[in-house]
Write an enzyme that holds these catalytic residues in place. Structure first.
Site, PDB file in Angstrom:
ATOM      1  N   ARG A  93       1.005  -1.039   0.166  1.00  0.00           N
ATOM      2  CA  ARG A  93      -0.162  -0.210   0.210  1.00  0.00           C
ATOM      3  C   ARG A  93       1.225   1.317  -0.327  1.00  0.00           C
ATOM      4  NH1 ARG A  93      -0.412   1.180   5.593  1.00  0.00           N
ATOM      5  NH2 ARG A  93       0.410  -0.078   6.906  1.00  0.00           N
ATOM      6  N   HIS A 123       8.313 -14.381   4.884  1.00  0.00           N
ATOM      7  CA  HIS A 123       8.077 -14.251   5.120  1.00  0.00           C
ATOM      8  C   HIS A 123       7.432 -13.075   6.179  1.00  0.00           C
ATOM      9  CE1 HIS A 123       8.704 -18.515   3.962  1.00  0.00           C
ATOM     10  NE2 HIS A 123       9.856 -17.922   3.899  1.00  0.00           N
ATOM     11  N   TYR A 126       7.206  -6.426   8.008  1.00  0.00           N
ATOM     12  CA  TYR A 126       6.217  -5.508   7.906  1.00  0.00           C
ATOM     13  C   TYR A 126       7.807  -4.822   7.535  1.00  0.00           C
ATOM     14  CZ  TYR A 126       4.345  -0.539   8.592  1.00  0.00           C
ATOM     15  OH  TYR A 126       4.271   0.680   8.475  1.00  0.00           O
ATOM     16  N   ASN A 137      18.085 -10.242   1.048  1.00  0.00           N
ATOM     17  CA  ASN A 137      17.719 -10.665   1.822  1.00  0.00           C
ATOM     18  C   ASN A 137      16.906 -10.624   3.839  1.00  0.00           C
ATOM     19  OD1 ASN A 137      17.027 -14.624   2.152  1.00  0.00           O
ATOM     20  ND2 ASN A 137      18.053 -13.216   3.980  1.00  0.00           N
ATOM     21  N   ALA A 140      12.351 -14.292   7.570  1.00  0.00           N
ATOM     22  CA  ALA A 140      10.764 -14.226   8.525  1.00  0.00           C
ATOM     23  C   ALA A 140      11.102 -13.659   9.689  1.00  0.00           C
ATOM     24  CB  ALA A 140      10.431 -15.222   9.034  1.00  0.00           C
ATOM     25  N   ASN A 146       9.571   1.788  12.544  1.00  0.00           N
ATOM     26  CA  ASN A 146       9.007   3.108  12.245  1.00  0.00           C
ATOM     27  C   ASN A 146       8.755   4.569  13.092  1.00  0.00           C
ATOM     28  OD1 ASN A 146       7.142   1.834  11.343  1.00  0.00           O
ATOM     29  ND2 ASN A 146       6.848   3.674   9.576  1.00  0.00           N
ATOM     30  N   ALA A 183      19.813 -13.062  14.043  1.00  0.00           N
ATOM     31  CA  ALA A 183      18.017 -13.441  14.397  1.00  0.00           C
ATOM     32  C   ALA A 183      18.340 -13.525  15.595  1.00  0.00           C
ATOM     33  CB  ALA A 183      18.159 -14.666  13.798  1.00  0.00           C
TER      34      ALA A 183
END
Length: 206
Positions: A93, A123, A126, A137, A140, A146, A183
């Protein structure tokens, strides 16, 4: 509505189930497009040749470039340059742009962001107000944090960066070219080119 569907079918668009398809009178579809059942295309959308809009997708005031595949996803006021895959169940969007070859997987939300050529976000992620380089890359669960309650800030991610799963990027900040985040890292400051960071908060590792 039947006249619109008939027009596009007679001009080389494959519409698999006209009874469950809605296409706005302002939309433009090129020959070779495939529209699956239960698809909505609204506003001044453009879908270019070789693209497939799969069932349960919504395309609103957006440009779908050539050879794209949209899998049960919603795209609003955004642009796909070409050879992109989106979905299933993703949401683009607010003037989001996917450059050529960028791929989104399942349950990704992208807001007011640009993803560079060949970048992959496969995966549960946001990205908001982000400028992402080429061949990045995005692991997930990665999130660009933000919004601080009053203002929204940008995140810039360089070419060939690797963001590990569940990386949290607290904007505003810059992630350099070929940088690496481990991670589960919480990134609270800029990461230099080629730098590797891990932890909460993330720190440089050699």
């Amino acid at each position: 509505m039947k006249d619109v569907i008939h027009y596009w079918k007679s001009n080389g668009v494959m519409i698999e189930d006209p009874a469950t398809t809605f296409i706005s009178g302002d939309a433009v579809l090129e020959p070779g497009v495939i529209i699956c059942p239960m698809v909505v295309i609204k506003g001044k959308s453009i879908v270019k040749s070789g693209s497939t809009i799969d069932s349960f997708s919504n395309v609103i005031n957006s440009i779908i470039g050539p050879d794209c595949t949209i899998l049960s996803s919603t795209i609003i006021d955004s642009s796909l340059n070409g050879n992109n895959t989106v979905g299933p169940y993703s949401y683009l969007r607010n003037h989001t742009v996917l450059k050529n070859g960028a791929k989104l997987g399942s349950l990704c939300e992208i807001n007011d962001s640009v993803l560079g050529e060949g970048t992959k976000c496969k995966h549960f992620s946001y990205l908001g107000h982000a400028q992402v380089g080429r061949n990045v890359n995005i692991g997930a669960g990665t999130i660009t944090c933000n919004f601080d309650g009053r203002n929204k800030f940008k995140t810039k991610i360089g070419d060939h960066a690797f963001l590990g799963a569940n990386s949290l990027l607290v904007a505003p900040e810059k992630i350099g070219d070929r940088a690496f985040t481990g991670a589960g890292s919480v990134i609270t400051k800029d990461v230099c080119a080629n730098e590797k960071v891990y932890g909460v908060p993330a720190k440089t590792r050699i």
